[in-house]
Design a protein around this motif. Structure first.
Motif, PDB file in Angstrom:
ATOM      1  N   CYS A   1       0.849  -1.190   0.000  1.00  0.00           N
ATOM      2  CA  CYS A   1       0.000   0.000   0.000  1.00  0.00           C
ATOM      3  C   CYS A   1       0.886   1.243   0.000  1.00  0.00           C
ATOM      4  O   CYS A   1       1.936   1.265   0.647  1.00  0.00           O
ATOM      5  CB  CYS A   1      -0.880   0.047   1.239  1.00  0.00           C
ATOM      6  SG  CYS A   1      -1.960  -1.384   1.433  1.00  0.00           S
ATOM      7  N   VAL A   2       0.438   2.249  -0.723  1.00  0.00           N
ATOM      8  CA  VAL A   2       1.178   3.500  -0.817  1.00  0.00           C
ATOM      9  C   VAL A   2       0.436   4.565  -0.022  1.00  0.00           C
ATOM     10  O   VAL A   2      -0.765   4.756  -0.207  1.00  0.00           O
ATOM     11  CB  VAL A   2       1.304   3.954  -2.287  1.00  0.00           C
ATOM     12  CG1 VAL A   2       2.199   5.195  -2.393  1.00  0.00           C
ATOM     13  CG2 VAL A   2       1.844   2.816  -3.159  1.00  0.00           C
ATOM     14  N   GLY A   3       1.144   5.216   0.873  1.00  0.00           N
ATOM     15  CA  GLY A   3       0.553   6.305   1.665  1.00  0.00           C
ATOM     16  C   GLY A   3       0.864   7.648   1.043  1.00  0.00           C
ATOM     17  O   GLY A   3       1.891   7.816   0.380  1.00  0.00           O
TER      18      GLY A   3
ATOM     19  N   LEU B   1       5.547   3.479   1.981  1.00  0.00           N
ATOM     20  CA  LEU B   1       4.930   2.165   1.794  1.00  0.00           C
ATOM     21  C   LEU B   1       4.616   1.483   3.105  1.00  0.00           C
ATOM     22  O   LEU B   1       5.329   1.647   4.095  1.00  0.00           O
ATOM     23  CB  LEU B   1       5.877   1.264   1.004  1.00  0.00           C
ATOM     24  CG  LEU B   1       6.085   1.670  -0.441  1.00  0.00           C
ATOM     25  CD1 LEU B   1       7.223   0.885  -1.043  1.00  0.00           C
ATOM     26  CD2 LEU B   1       4.818   1.465  -1.242  1.00  0.00           C
ATOM     27  N   PHE B   2       3.533   0.721   3.079  1.00  0.00           N
ATOM     28  CA  PHE B   2       3.249  -0.196   4.181  1.00  0.00           C
ATOM     29  C   PHE B   2       2.559  -1.406   3.574  1.00  0.00           C
ATOM     30  O   PHE B   2       2.320  -1.447   2.371  1.00  0.00           O
ATOM     31  CB  PHE B   2       2.387   0.491   5.260  1.00  0.00           C
ATOM     32  CG  PHE B   2       1.047   0.978   4.802  1.00  0.00           C
ATOM     33  CD1 PHE B   2      -0.080   0.180   4.930  1.00  0.00           C
ATOM     34  CD2 PHE B   2       0.903   2.229   4.216  1.00  0.00           C
ATOM     35  CE1 PHE B   2      -1.323   0.640   4.513  1.00  0.00           C
ATOM     36  CE2 PHE B   2      -0.336   2.692   3.793  1.00  0.00           C
ATOM     37  CZ  PHE B   2      -1.451   1.890   3.942  1.00  0.00           C
ATOM     38  N   MET B   3       2.314  -2.400   4.387  1.00  0.00           N
ATOM     39  CA  MET B   3       1.692  -3.619   3.859  1.00  0.00           C
ATOM     40  C   MET B   3       0.489  -4.003   4.693  1.00  0.00           C
ATOM     41  O   MET B   3       0.359  -3.608   5.850  1.00  0.00           O
ATOM     42  CB  MET B   3       2.697  -4.774   3.860  1.00  0.00           C
ATOM     43  CG  MET B   3       3.878  -4.527   2.939  1.00  0.00           C
ATOM     44  SD  MET B   3       4.964  -5.960   2.813  1.00  0.00           S
ATOM     45  CE  MET B   3       3.982  -7.015   1.742  1.00  0.00           C
TER      46      MET B   3
ATOM     47  N   HIS C   1     -12.604   5.584   5.301  1.00  0.00           N
ATOM     48  CA  HIS C   1     -12.492   4.976   3.962  1.00  0.00           C
ATOM     49  C   HIS C   1     -11.400   5.692   3.184  1.00  0.00           C
ATOM     50  O   HIS C   1     -11.254   6.918   3.282  1.00  0.00           O
ATOM     51  CB  HIS C   1     -13.824   5.077   3.211  1.00  0.00           C
ATOM     52  CG  HIS C   1     -14.380   6.464   3.111  1.00  0.00           C
ATOM     53  ND1 HIS C   1     -13.846   7.431   2.278  1.00  0.00           N
ATOM     54  CD2 HIS C   1     -15.415   7.068   3.755  1.00  0.00           C
ATOM     55  CE1 HIS C   1     -14.542   8.541   2.389  1.00  0.00           C
ATOM     56  NE2 HIS C   1     -15.495   8.362   3.296  1.00  0.00           N
ATOM     57  N   GLU C   2     -10.626   4.917   2.430  1.00  0.00           N
ATOM     58  CA  GLU C   2      -9.666   5.467   1.476  1.00  0.00           C
ATOM     59  C   GLU C   2      -9.859   4.693   0.177  1.00  0.00           C
ATOM     60  O   GLU C   2      -9.497   3.522   0.086  1.00  0.00           O
ATOM     61  CB  GLU C   2      -8.223   5.310   1.985  1.00  0.00           C
ATOM     62  CG  GLU C   2      -7.948   6.047   3.297  1.00  0.00           C
ATOM     63  CD  GLU C   2      -6.473   6.065   3.686  1.00  0.00           C
ATOM     64  OE1 GLU C   2      -5.647   5.469   2.954  1.00  0.00           O
ATOM     65  OE2 GLU C   2      -6.155   6.678   4.723  1.00  0.00           O
ATOM     66  N   ALA C   3     -10.473   5.322  -0.800  1.00  0.00           N
ATOM     67  CA  ALA C   3     -10.719   4.678  -2.098  1.00  0.00           C
ATOM     68  C   ALA C   3      -9.446   4.719  -2.933  1.00  0.00           C
ATOM     69  O   ALA C   3      -8.816   5.772  -3.046  1.00  0.00           O
ATOM     70  CB  ALA C   3     -11.847   5.406  -2.823  1.00  0.00           C
ATOM     71  N   GLU C   4      -9.069   3.573  -3.496  1.00  0.00           N
ATOM     72  CA  GLU C   4      -7.775   3.516  -4.190  1.00  0.00           C
ATOM     73  C   GLU C   4      -7.835   2.655  -5.448  1.00  0.00           C
ATOM     74  O   GLU C   4      -8.565   1.659  -5.501  1.00  0.00           O
ATOM     75  CB  GLU C   4      -6.709   2.940  -3.229  1.00  0.00           C
ATOM     76  CG  GLU C   4      -6.730   3.668  -1.881  1.00  0.00           C
ATOM     77  CD  GLU C   4      -5.495   3.516  -1.040  1.00  0.00           C
ATOM     78  OE1 GLU C   4      -4.571   2.782  -1.458  1.00  0.00           O
ATOM     79  OE2 GLU C   4      -5.463   4.146   0.036  1.00  0.00           O
ATOM     80  N   LEU C   5      -7.038   3.044  -6.402  1.00  0.00           N
ATOM     81  CA  LEU C   5      -6.806   2.225  -7.578  1.00  0.00           C
ATOM     82  C   LEU C   5      -5.855   1.087  -7.178  1.00  0.00           C
ATOM     83  O   LEU C   5      -4.860   1.336  -6.496  1.00  0.00           O
ATOM     84  CB  LEU C   5      -6.159   3.083  -8.666  1.00  0.00           C
ATOM     85  CG  LEU C   5      -5.880   2.439 -10.000  1.00  0.00           C
ATOM     86  CD1 LEU C   5      -7.196   2.250 -10.762  1.00  0.00           C
ATOM     87  CD2 LEU C   5      -4.931   3.315 -10.808  1.00  0.00           C
TER      88      LEU C   5
ATOM     89  N   LEU D   1     -10.703  -0.430  -1.117  1.00  0.00           N
ATOM     90  CA  LEU D   1     -10.758   0.484   0.020  1.00  0.00           C
ATOM     91  C   LEU D   1      -9.628   0.113   0.971  1.00  0.00           C
ATOM     92  O   LEU D   1      -9.491  -1.055   1.353  1.00  0.00           O
ATOM     93  CB  LEU D   1     -12.096   0.362   0.758  1.00  0.00           C
ATOM     94  CG  LEU D   1     -13.349   0.797  -0.002  1.00  0.00           C
ATOM     95  CD1 LEU D   1     -14.595   0.497   0.844  1.00  0.00           C
ATOM     96  CD2 LEU D   1     -13.293   2.275  -0.350  1.00  0.00           C
ATOM     97  N   ASP D   2      -8.808   1.103   1.295  1.00  0.00           N
ATOM     98  CA  ASP D   2      -7.816   0.928   2.351  1.00  0.00           C
ATOM     99  C   ASP D   2      -8.482   1.445   3.618  1.00  0.00           C
ATOM    100  O   ASP D   2      -8.402   2.626   3.923  1.00  0.00           O
ATOM    101  CB  ASP D   2      -6.551   1.713   1.979  1.00  0.00           C
ATOM    102  CG  ASP D   2      -5.618   1.913   3.166  1.00  0.00           C
ATOM    103  OD1 ASP D   2      -5.765   1.185   4.165  1.00  0.00           O
ATOM    104  OD2 ASP D   2      -4.751   2.805   3.090  1.00  0.00           O
ATOM    105  N   LEU D   3      -9.212   0.538   4.298  1.00  0.00           N
ATOM    106  CA  LEU D   3      -9.931   0.956   5.511  1.00  0.00           C
ATOM    107  C   LEU D   3      -8.938   1.126   6.659  1.00  0.00           C
ATOM    108  O   LEU D   3      -8.030   0.308   6.838  1.00  0.00           O
ATOM    109  CB  LEU D   3     -11.019  -0.058   5.864  1.00  0.00           C
ATOM    110  CG  LEU D   3     -12.157  -0.158   4.838  1.00  0.00           C
ATOM    111  CD1 LEU D   3     -13.127  -1.277   5.213  1.00  0.00           C
ATOM    112  CD2 LEU D   3     -12.911   1.164   4.719  1.00  0.00           C
TER     113      LEU D   3
ATOM    114  N   ALA E   1      -3.808  -0.644  12.773  1.00  0.00           N
ATOM    115  CA  ALA E   1      -4.716   0.363  12.212  1.00  0.00           C
ATOM    116  C   ALA E   1      -5.076   0.071  10.762  1.00  0.00           C
ATOM    117  O   ALA E   1      -6.122   0.491  10.279  1.00  0.00           O
ATOM    118  CB  ALA E   1      -4.075   1.740  12.301  1.00  0.00           C
ATOM    119  N   LYS E   2      -4.200  -0.639  10.060  1.00  0.00           N
ATOM    120  CA  LYS E   2      -4.347  -0.809   8.613  1.00  0.00           C
ATOM    121  C   LYS E   2      -4.517  -2.258   8.180  1.00  0.00           C
ATOM    122  O   LYS E   2      -4.881  -2.514   7.031  1.00  0.00           O
ATOM    123  CB  LYS E   2      -3.086  -0.257   7.910  1.00  0.00           C
ATOM    124  CG  LYS E   2      -2.917   1.256   7.989  1.00  0.00           C
ATOM    125  CD  LYS E   2      -3.787   1.944   6.955  1.00  0.00           C
ATOM    126  CE  LYS E   2      -3.311   3.363   6.666  1.00  0.00           C
ATOM    127  NZ  LYS E   2      -4.161   4.011   5.636  1.00  0.00           N
ATOM    128  N   GLY E   3      -4.207  -3.211   9.078  1.00  0.00           N
ATOM    129  CA  GLY E   3      -4.122  -4.592   8.620  1.00  0.00           C
ATOM    130  C   GLY E   3      -5.165  -5.535   9.184  1.00  0.00           C
ATOM    131  O   GLY E   3      -5.068  -6.747   8.989  1.00  0.00           O
TER     132      GLY E   3
HETATM  133 ZN    ZN Z   1      -4.381   4.367   1.721  1.00  0.00          ZN
END
Ligand code: ZN
Length: 209
Positions: free
Chosen positions: A11-13, A33-35, A59-63, A88-90, A109-111
């Motif tokens: 994932c790209v922040g 970057l994170f995973m 919500h983070e909508a992403e390609l 979505l990167d929730l 928080a992300k995984g």
């Molecule tokens: Zn994101």
């Protein structure tokens, strides 16, 4: 939908200047970057159970890019990526703020399970088309996020070169390429819909547990 197997989920922040700004973050000088665990990926459909009582969920909508084969230096995006979709990167935003304060990794928080809903994937239509096609997120019928990959701080080729050369890319890997501005809170009962070029790719309803 049948169970899909993905491998590494990169994932790209902060890849869109407007989003970095809305979060009060500086624009990064190299990709941030994170995973996520592959277990975080769920189909963007039906009902999604998310953690309640852990503060705000954003919500983070992403390609999202799906990688088809191993990275080798000089590989072009068109050759590496066979399909794309939206995801979505929730994010558990309050948890993330606390982790940042303590200098801890973002994983909680992300995984978490279900933190990466992903639409059906479709064939990569070429960089030019991907770059200039709008994607958007509607929440309860209202468009809350919209973006174009052309506004990325680090474009697709830079991302695959950066990730591939340092960490490796292979068949089945996913790259969540960052979110445009408009991130916001998700509540129980919310209907979230992801659109590509005006076409609905996936939708889900949130249930807090
Ligand atoms: Zn994101």
């Amino acid at each position: 939908m049948t169970k899909r197997q993905f491998h590494n989920v990169y994932c790209v922040g902060r890849n869109y200047a407007e989003h970095a700004k809305e979060m009060g973050n500086a624009v990064p000088e190299s990709p941030l970057l994170f995973m996520k665990p592959s277990h975080a990926v769920v189909p963007m459909e039906g009902e999604l159970a998310l953690p309640g009582g852990a503060g705000d969920i954003h919500h983070e909508a992403e390609l999202v890019l799906h990688v088809a084969k191993p990275y080798a230096p000089g590989a072009r995006v068109e050759d590496l990526v066979d399909r794309i979709g939206l995801g979505l990167d929730l994010t558990l935003r309050d948890v993330q703020s606390e982790l940042k304060k303590q200098g801890h990794p973002w994983l909680p928080a992300k995984g978490f399970r279900g933190s990466a809903p992903l639409t059906a994937l479709f064939p990569f239509p070429g960089t030019e088309r991907v770059t200039n096609t709008e994607f958007s997120l509607r929440k309860n019928g209202e468009t809350v996020q919209r973006g174009f990959a052309r506004d990325m701080i680090f474009p697709l080729q830079t991302l695959v070169d950066f990730i591939g050369s340092r960490f490796g890319l292979g068949a089945g890997d996913l790259i969540f390429t960052g979110t445009p501005s408009g991130v916001g809170k998700v509540s129980g009962g919310d209907r979230l819909e992801l659109y590509w070029d005006g076409a609905l790719l996936g939708a889900l309803t949130v249930r807090l547990q």
